[in-house]
Design a protein around this motif. Structure first.
Motif, PDB file in Angstrom:
ATOM      1  N   LEU A 127       1.000  -0.767   0.242  1.00 21.39           N
ATOM      2  CA  LEU A 127       0.303   0.299   0.246  1.00 21.39           C
ATOM      3  C   LEU A 127       0.501   1.435  -0.132  1.00 21.39           C
ATOM      4  N   ARG A 128       1.993   1.025   0.745  1.00 22.19           N
ATOM      5  CA  ARG A 128       2.712   2.716   0.478  1.00 22.19           C
ATOM      6  C   ARG A 128       3.209   2.731  -0.028  1.00 22.19           C
ATOM      7  N   GLN A 129       3.874   1.576  -1.331  1.00 22.60           N
ATOM      8  CA  GLN A 129       4.274   2.426  -2.556  1.00 22.60           C
ATOM      9  C   GLN A 129       2.968   2.915  -3.596  1.00 22.60           C
ATOM     10  N   GLN A 130       2.290   2.751  -3.283  1.00 27.25           N
ATOM     11  CA  GLN A 130       1.574   3.308  -4.347  1.00 27.25           C
ATOM     12  C   GLN A 130       0.971   4.761  -3.652  1.00 27.25           C
ATOM     13  N   SER A 131       1.225   5.480  -5.432  1.00 21.15           N
ATOM     14  CA  SER A 131       1.446   6.859  -5.449  1.00 21.15           C
ATOM     15  C   SER A 131       0.191   7.551  -5.324  1.00 21.15           C
ATOM     16  N   ILE A 132      -1.017   6.957  -5.300  1.00 20.09           N
ATOM     17  CA  ILE A 132      -2.319   7.761  -4.398  1.00 20.09           C
ATOM     18  C   ILE A 132      -2.940   7.602  -3.181  1.00 20.09           C
ATOM     19  N   TYR A 133      -2.238   6.365  -2.817  1.00 13.28           N
ATOM     20  CA  TYR A 133      -1.779   6.161  -0.900  1.00 13.28           C
ATOM     21  C   TYR A 133      -0.973   7.605  -0.337  1.00 13.28           C
ATOM     22  N   ARG A 134       0.511   7.182  -0.862  1.00 11.49           N
ATOM     23  CA  ARG A 134       1.049   8.518  -0.413  1.00 11.49           C
ATOM     24  C   ARG A 134       0.922  10.089  -0.754  1.00 11.49           C
ATOM     25  N   ASN A 135      -0.135   9.851  -1.637  1.00 12.28           N
ATOM     26  CA  ASN A 135      -0.684  11.281  -1.739  1.00 12.28           C
ATOM     27  C   ASN A 135      -1.890  11.443  -1.275  1.00 12.28           C
TER      28      ASN A 135
END
Length: 325
Positions: free
Chosen positions: A190-198
């Protein structure tokens, strides 16, 4: 404070609050406050004629203002609001908290400058949003602090981001994650997903956050709604768990427990000392110790609670958390 010591105007406001907010009948109020029913009727009429009662109670009792000031000074809070509560039932505070919490949220949303409002989850936060009126706030953002999914993919019943954003016409940002990941590997993915990080980045920069604190037991929503297993709950309780906020479990001193559950929490972990306003909205006798420990841990710097909880906190001398100890 005993009723005979209350100023008449304070008593009028208390009666109006019980009648309009809690839905008590005039007969119930007369029994609880030991007043005649005609007296209750006259005071309700006076509350209306004097403009105390509008859509909400437009009045702050002096005793509550003093409680707020003392709490802010004692615990270093940046914000504090207190609501009345039934005299003989300190657990039935949700109606009052909901109305006051809604008013506090609206207070921040009236900002002419764009702000980002972050929300935790829970019954109290959801009820506050439900009590809000519609507003035109297209210049604001609303963002999740906690994942809005259960591990089976079903939506959390307590997420309020969509409801608030719809009421005020604001942009909304969901955290695309479960409240707690099933494994560390899943969380890392999950933490690697750009949407999650944003979304995490937006939530961490929120101008004001509204959260609630919950107690822990096999009857608490965290367990009943399937966010934590029985084995994990029992482990947390054995290790001295005092409460939970934003999917993180803390102990008596307000420090996070060394739990696998905490490591797998997919929501925002607040960074202390807090740089922005984080307001906890919680109350009732079952939450007294839970709130006290959260303040000790430095997880909130704002508080919306009831009068009984306020007095409980002031009777306990522990100061708020600071980096040195």
């Amino acid at each position: 404070m005993k009723l005979r010591e209350l100023h008449r105007s304070d008593l009028i406001v208390r009666i109006a609050w019980l009648y309009y907010t809690f839905g008590f009948t005039q007969e119930e109020i007369s029994k609880q406050l030991n007043l005649s029913r005609p007296m209750v009727q006259r005071m309700l009429a006076q509350a209306t004629s004097e403009g105390i009662v509008k859509i909400r109670l437009d009045h702050q009792l002096v005793e509550y203002l003093e409680l707020e000031k003392r709490l802010m000074e004692r615990f270093g809070l940046r914000f504090c609001r207190i609501c009345p509560a039934p005299v003989d039932d300190s657990d039935q505070v949700l109606p009052g908290l909901s109305v006051l919490g809604a008013s506090v949220m609206e207070e921040f949303l009236r900002s002419p400058e764009p702000i980002t409002v972050a929300l935790g989850t829970g019954r109290t936060i959801k009820s506050c949003v439900q009590h809000m009126g519609s507003m035109e706030c297209g210049h604001h953002k609303v963002v999740s602090l906690v994942g809005n999914l259960k591990q089976d993919g079903s939506a959390s019943p307590f997420d309020s981001v969509m409801s608030l954003a719809d009421k005020i016409g604001a942009e909304r940002y969901f955290l695309p994650a479960p409240v707690v990941a099933s494994s560390m590997e899943e969380l890392e993915t999950l933490r690697q997903q750009s949407i999650y990080r944003n979304v995490i980045r937006i939530s961490e920069q929120a101008d004001v956050s509204f959260i609630s604190m919950a107690g822990l037991s096999l009857q608490s929503p965290l367990y009943v709604d399937g966010f934590i297993s029985e084995a994990e709950m029992r482990q947390a309780l054995e290790l001295g768990a005092a409460g939970e906020l934003l999917g993180h479990i803390y102990d008596e001193s307000g420090q996070l427990l060394d739990l696998d559950f905490n490591q797998r929490s997919a929501g925002v972990l607040l960074q202390r000392p807090l740089q922005r306003i984080v307001i906890g909205i919680s109350g009732g006798s079952a939450k007294h110790h839970v709130i006290h420990c959260a303040i000790r841990g430095g997880w909130i710097n704002g508080l919306v609670t009831d009068e009984h909880t306020a007095r409980y906190l002031l009777e306990h001398q522990t100061s708020a958390w600071h980096p040195e100890g």
